[in-house]
Motif scaffolding. Sequence first.
Motif, PDB file in Angstrom:
ATOM      1  N   THR A  34     -10.449 -25.015   6.738  1.00 43.99           N
ATOM      2  CA  THR A  34      -9.064 -25.425   6.977  1.00 43.99           C
ATOM      3  C   THR A  34      -8.099 -24.872   5.933  1.00 43.99           C
ATOM      4  OG1 THR A  34      -9.495 -27.496   5.786  1.00 43.99           O
ATOM      5  CG2 THR A  34      -9.714 -27.543   8.191  1.00 43.99           C
ATOM      6  N   SER A  35      -8.640 -24.377   4.824  1.00 39.02           N
ATOM      7  CA  SER A  35      -7.770 -23.851   3.760  1.00 39.02           C
ATOM      8  C   SER A  35      -7.714 -22.325   3.761  1.00 39.02           C
ATOM      9  CB  SER A  35      -8.247 -24.352   2.396  1.00 39.02           C
ATOM     10  OG  SER A  35      -9.541 -23.837   2.105  1.00 39.02           O
ATOM     11  N   ILE A  36      -8.209 -21.689   4.822  1.00 38.95           N
ATOM     12  CA  ILE A  36      -8.217 -20.222   4.896  1.00 38.95           C
ATOM     13  C   ILE A  36      -6.789 -19.691   4.874  1.00 38.95           C
ATOM     14  CG2 ILE A  36      -8.766 -18.226   6.361  1.00 38.95           C
ATOM     15  CD1 ILE A  36     -11.121 -19.816   7.448  1.00 38.95           C
ATOM     16  N   ASP A  37      -6.553 -18.675   4.075  1.00 39.77           N
ATOM     17  CA  ASP A  37      -5.264 -17.991   4.070  1.00 39.77           C
ATOM     18  C   ASP A  37      -5.275 -16.982   5.213  1.00 39.77           C
ATOM     19  OD1 ASP A  37      -3.018 -16.389   3.569  1.00 39.77           O
ATOM     20  OD2 ASP A  37      -3.134 -16.752   1.416  1.00 39.77           O
ATOM     21  N   MET A  38      -4.625 -17.322   6.313  1.00 39.40           N
ATOM     22  CA  MET A  38      -4.760 -16.560   7.546  1.00 39.40           C
ATOM     23  C   MET A  38      -4.194 -15.147   7.449  1.00 39.40           C
ATOM     24  SD  MET A  38      -6.561 -18.386   9.443  1.00 39.40           S
ATOM     25  CE  MET A  38      -6.484 -17.327  10.878  1.00 39.40           C
ATOM     26  N   ILE A 273     -21.387 -17.856  -6.850  1.00 37.16           N
ATOM     27  CA  ILE A 273     -20.545 -18.421  -5.796  1.00 37.16           C
ATOM     28  C   ILE A 273     -21.314 -19.529  -5.100  1.00 37.16           C
ATOM     29  CG2 ILE A 273     -19.345 -17.919  -3.610  1.00 37.16           C
ATOM     30  CD1 ILE A 273     -18.957 -15.060  -4.643  1.00 37.16           C
ATOM     31  N   SER A 274     -20.661 -20.660  -4.829  1.00 36.51           N
ATOM     32  CA  SER A 274     -21.341 -21.815  -4.250  1.00 36.51           C
ATOM     33  C   SER A 274     -21.912 -21.488  -2.874  1.00 36.51           C
ATOM     34  CB  SER A 274     -20.378 -23.001  -4.136  1.00 36.51           C
ATOM     35  OG  SER A 274     -19.424 -22.776  -3.109  1.00 36.51           O
ATOM     36  N   VAL A 275     -22.958 -22.211  -2.499  1.00 40.59           N
ATOM     37  CA  VAL A 275     -23.630 -21.980  -1.222  1.00 40.59           C
ATOM     38  C   VAL A 275     -22.669 -22.201  -0.059  1.00 40.59           C
ATOM     39  CG1 VAL A 275     -25.438 -22.831   0.314  1.00 40.59           C
ATOM     40  CG2 VAL A 275     -25.911 -22.542  -2.122  1.00 40.59           C
ATOM     41  N   THR A 276     -21.880 -23.239  -0.121  1.00 38.91           N
ATOM     42  CA  THR A 276     -20.948 -23.539   0.967  1.00 38.91           C
ATOM     43  C   THR A 276     -19.892 -22.458   1.100  1.00 38.91           C
ATOM     44  OG1 THR A 276     -21.263 -25.915   0.632  1.00 38.91           O
ATOM     45  CG2 THR A 276     -19.313 -25.234   1.869  1.00 38.91           C
ATOM     46  N   MET A 277     -19.367 -21.989  -0.024  1.00 40.15           N
ATOM     47  CA  MET A 277     -18.361 -20.927   0.014  1.00 40.15           C
ATOM     48  C   MET A 277     -18.981 -19.631   0.535  1.00 40.15           C
ATOM     49  SD  MET A 277     -15.118 -20.762  -0.542  1.00 40.15           S
ATOM     50  CE  MET A 277     -14.704 -22.007  -1.765  1.00 40.15           C
ATOM     51  N   ALA A 278     -20.207 -19.354   0.122  1.00 41.30           N
ATOM     52  CA  ALA A 278     -20.898 -18.150   0.584  1.00 41.30           C
ATOM     53  C   ALA A 278     -21.153 -18.216   2.086  1.00 41.30           C
ATOM     54  CB  ALA A 278     -22.218 -17.982  -0.164  1.00 41.30           C
ATOM     55  N   ALA A 279     -21.547 -19.389   2.578  1.00 36.89           N
ATOM     56  CA  ALA A 279     -21.779 -19.550   4.018  1.00 36.89           C
ATOM     57  C   ALA A 279     -20.481 -19.367   4.794  1.00 36.89           C
ATOM     58  CB  ALA A 279     -22.374 -20.926   4.300  1.00 36.89           C
ATOM     59  N   SER A 280     -19.393 -19.894   4.266  1.00 37.56           N
ATOM     60  CA  SER A 280     -18.089 -19.721   4.915  1.00 37.56           C
ATOM     61  C   SER A 280     -17.735 -18.240   5.004  1.00 37.56           C
ATOM     62  CB  SER A 280     -17.009 -20.471   4.138  1.00 37.56           C
ATOM     63  OG  SER A 280     -17.319 -21.846   4.021  1.00 37.56           O
ATOM     64  N   PHE A 281     -17.975 -17.516   3.919  1.00 38.96           N
ATOM     65  CA  PHE A 281     -17.713 -16.076   3.896  1.00 38.96           C
ATOM     66  C   PHE A 281     -18.565 -15.367   4.940  1.00 38.96           C
ATOM     67  CE2 PHE A 281     -18.463 -11.751   2.573  1.00 38.96           C
ATOM     68  CZ  PHE A 281     -17.242 -11.321   2.083  1.00 38.96           C
ATOM     69  N   ALA A 282     -19.857 -15.688   4.986  1.00 37.36           N
ATOM     70  CA  ALA A 282     -20.775 -15.027   5.922  1.00 37.36           C
ATOM     71  C   ALA A 282     -20.360 -15.270   7.363  1.00 37.36           C
ATOM     72  CB  ALA A 282     -22.196 -15.528   5.684  1.00 37.36           C
ATOM     73  N   PHE A 283     -19.974 -16.495   7.675  1.00 36.45           N
ATOM     74  CA  PHE A 283     -19.573 -16.813   9.050  1.00 36.45           C
ATOM     75  C   PHE A 283     -18.248 -16.141   9.414  1.00 36.45           C
ATOM     76  CE2 PHE A 283     -22.131 -20.953   8.609  1.00 36.45           C
ATOM     77  CZ  PHE A 283     -23.260 -20.339   9.116  1.00 36.45           C
ATOM     78  N   LEU A 284     -17.338 -16.027   8.440  1.00 39.44           N
ATOM     79  CA  LEU A 284     -16.067 -15.349   8.718  1.00 39.44           C
ATOM     80  C   LEU A 284     -16.270 -13.856   8.960  1.00 39.44           C
ATOM     81  CD1 LEU A 284     -13.295 -16.846   6.390  1.00 39.44           C
ATOM     82  CD2 LEU A 284     -13.608 -17.145   8.835  1.00 39.44           C
ATOM     83  N   VAL A 285     -17.175 -13.239   8.208  1.00 40.21           N
ATOM     84  CA  VAL A 285     -17.480 -11.822   8.423  1.00 40.21           C
ATOM     85  C   VAL A 285     -18.014 -11.611   9.834  1.00 40.21           C
ATOM     86  CG1 VAL A 285     -19.020  -9.925   7.772  1.00 40.21           C
ATOM     87  CG2 VAL A 285     -17.858 -11.239   6.008  1.00 40.21           C
ATOM     88  N   ARG A 286     -19.016 -12.413  10.196  1.00 39.25           N
ATOM     89  CA  ARG A 286     -19.625 -12.281  11.524  1.00 39.25           C
ATOM     90  C   ARG A 286     -18.621 -12.621  12.626  1.00 39.25           C
ATOM     91  NH1 ARG A 286     -24.652 -10.411  13.240  1.00 39.25           N
ATOM     92  NH2 ARG A 286     -25.642 -11.490  11.484  1.00 39.25           N
ATOM     93  N   GLY A 287     -17.926 -13.737  12.465  1.00 37.05           N
ATOM     94  CA  GLY A 287     -16.989 -14.174  13.496  1.00 37.05           C
ATOM     95  C   GLY A 287     -15.827 -13.222  13.670  1.00 37.05           C
ATOM     96  N   GLY A 288     -15.298 -12.688  12.552  1.00 44.16           N
ATOM     97  CA  GLY A 288     -14.176 -11.754  12.640  1.00 44.16           C
ATOM     98  C   GLY A 288     -14.546 -10.483  13.375  1.00 44.16           C
ATOM     99  N   GLU A 289     -15.747  -9.969  13.102  1.00 48.01           N
ATOM    100  CA  GLU A 289     -16.173  -8.737  13.763  1.00 48.01           C
ATOM    101  C   GLU A 289     -16.393  -8.958  15.253  1.00 48.01           C
ATOM    102  OE1 GLU A 289     -19.537  -7.375  11.544  1.00 48.01           O
ATOM    103  OE2 GLU A 289     -18.326  -6.860   9.764  1.00 48.01           O
ATOM    104  N   ILE A 290     -16.989 -10.093  15.617  1.00 56.55           N
ATOM    105  CA  ILE A 290     -17.178 -10.398  17.039  1.00 56.55           C
ATOM    106  C   ILE A 290     -15.826 -10.561  17.724  1.00 56.55           C
ATOM    107  CG2 ILE A 290     -18.020 -12.166  18.640  1.00 56.55           C
ATOM    108  CD1 ILE A 290     -20.366 -12.624  16.744  1.00 56.55           C
ATOM    109  N   LEU A 291     -14.867 -11.168  17.019  1.00 51.62           N
ATOM    110  CA  LEU A 291     -13.537 -11.369  17.583  1.00 51.62           C
ATOM    111  C   LEU A 291     -12.869 -10.042  17.932  1.00 51.62           C
ATOM    112  CD1 LEU A 291     -11.420 -13.568  18.226  1.00 51.62           C
ATOM    113  CD2 LEU A 291     -10.517 -13.245  15.923  1.00 51.62           C
TER     114      LEU A 291
END
Length: 301
Positions: A34-38, A273-291
């Motif tokens: 929810t805090s992503i800088d769009m 880097i924290s596990v949660t932050m790293a997971a958020s990064f990983a999902f954004l990379v995958r999701g952005g490319e699929i988008l």
Amino acid sequence: FKKIIHGVQIGLGLVIILAIVLFISTGEFLATLTSIDMKFFFLALVCYFFNNLLMIFRLKRLLLHQGQKIRLKFVFWAHMSGMILSDFTPLRSGYLYTAEVLRKRGVPLEAGTATITSTYIYDLLFKVSVAFLGLVYFYASLLSPRFIDSLLIALLFILVIIFAYFITLYPTSNARGFLERGKLGRKVLAIGQEGRKIQQFFPMILSISFLGWLLRGLQWLLIELSLHIEFNTPYDAFFLSPLLTLFSLIPLTPAGIGIQETAIIAFFSIIGISVTMAASFAFLVRGGEILVDAMGIRGFF
């Protein structure tokens, strides 16, 4: 049997993703999203899109050299349809569907497949070189032996693919005799013959690979900024991108789903880097490319 194997691969990928979601802090994960800088995330998507445009330009030019005149918009939709399939197939092999779409526009299947496989191998060679250069100079002292072993297995698998490709391009007399025995083998030889036609474009192919590496590194850097993460150096994104995306080629799951994310989380944890932050990064990379690649759905219709 193939459907069963593919089903198992999909199931394994989903299990790994579910395990990641259960392992991380749900509250922190939702707060991060929810805090992503769009604006930075949007710019990351733009970088990835421009990387696709470079690949489309290269594909069209190589096809033209082989005497295949086809309008740019048809190459665009063929490429994007292959990209969206590559996001959900083992070894990202779905990109070969691009050749099938081009065939419907009059491009011989051998010419399209040879162009795709040739550029893919050169891209892979460049990515592996940059990844291991970065690994040696920046991260070797940080990695555990287990992580390095996994990386070496991925590298060995990639080298086998590259070796098979060059055997296809320049088969020995024994290899040629073996391949000529069957219909599939003769098709492989035809693809190799077409592939040799574009070897003179190696400097152009490598230049596009270099520019694509910069765009993908910038994409990762912008996703980092969108999540307010701080890497150790500004160069991390440019070396981590080719290094960790190699795990998407491990064919245990479609496009390494779950495996690439696990590698990103493991490596990011090593560099603080924290596990949660790293997971958020990983999902954004995958999701952005699929988008972005989802534009290719139009190619199926």
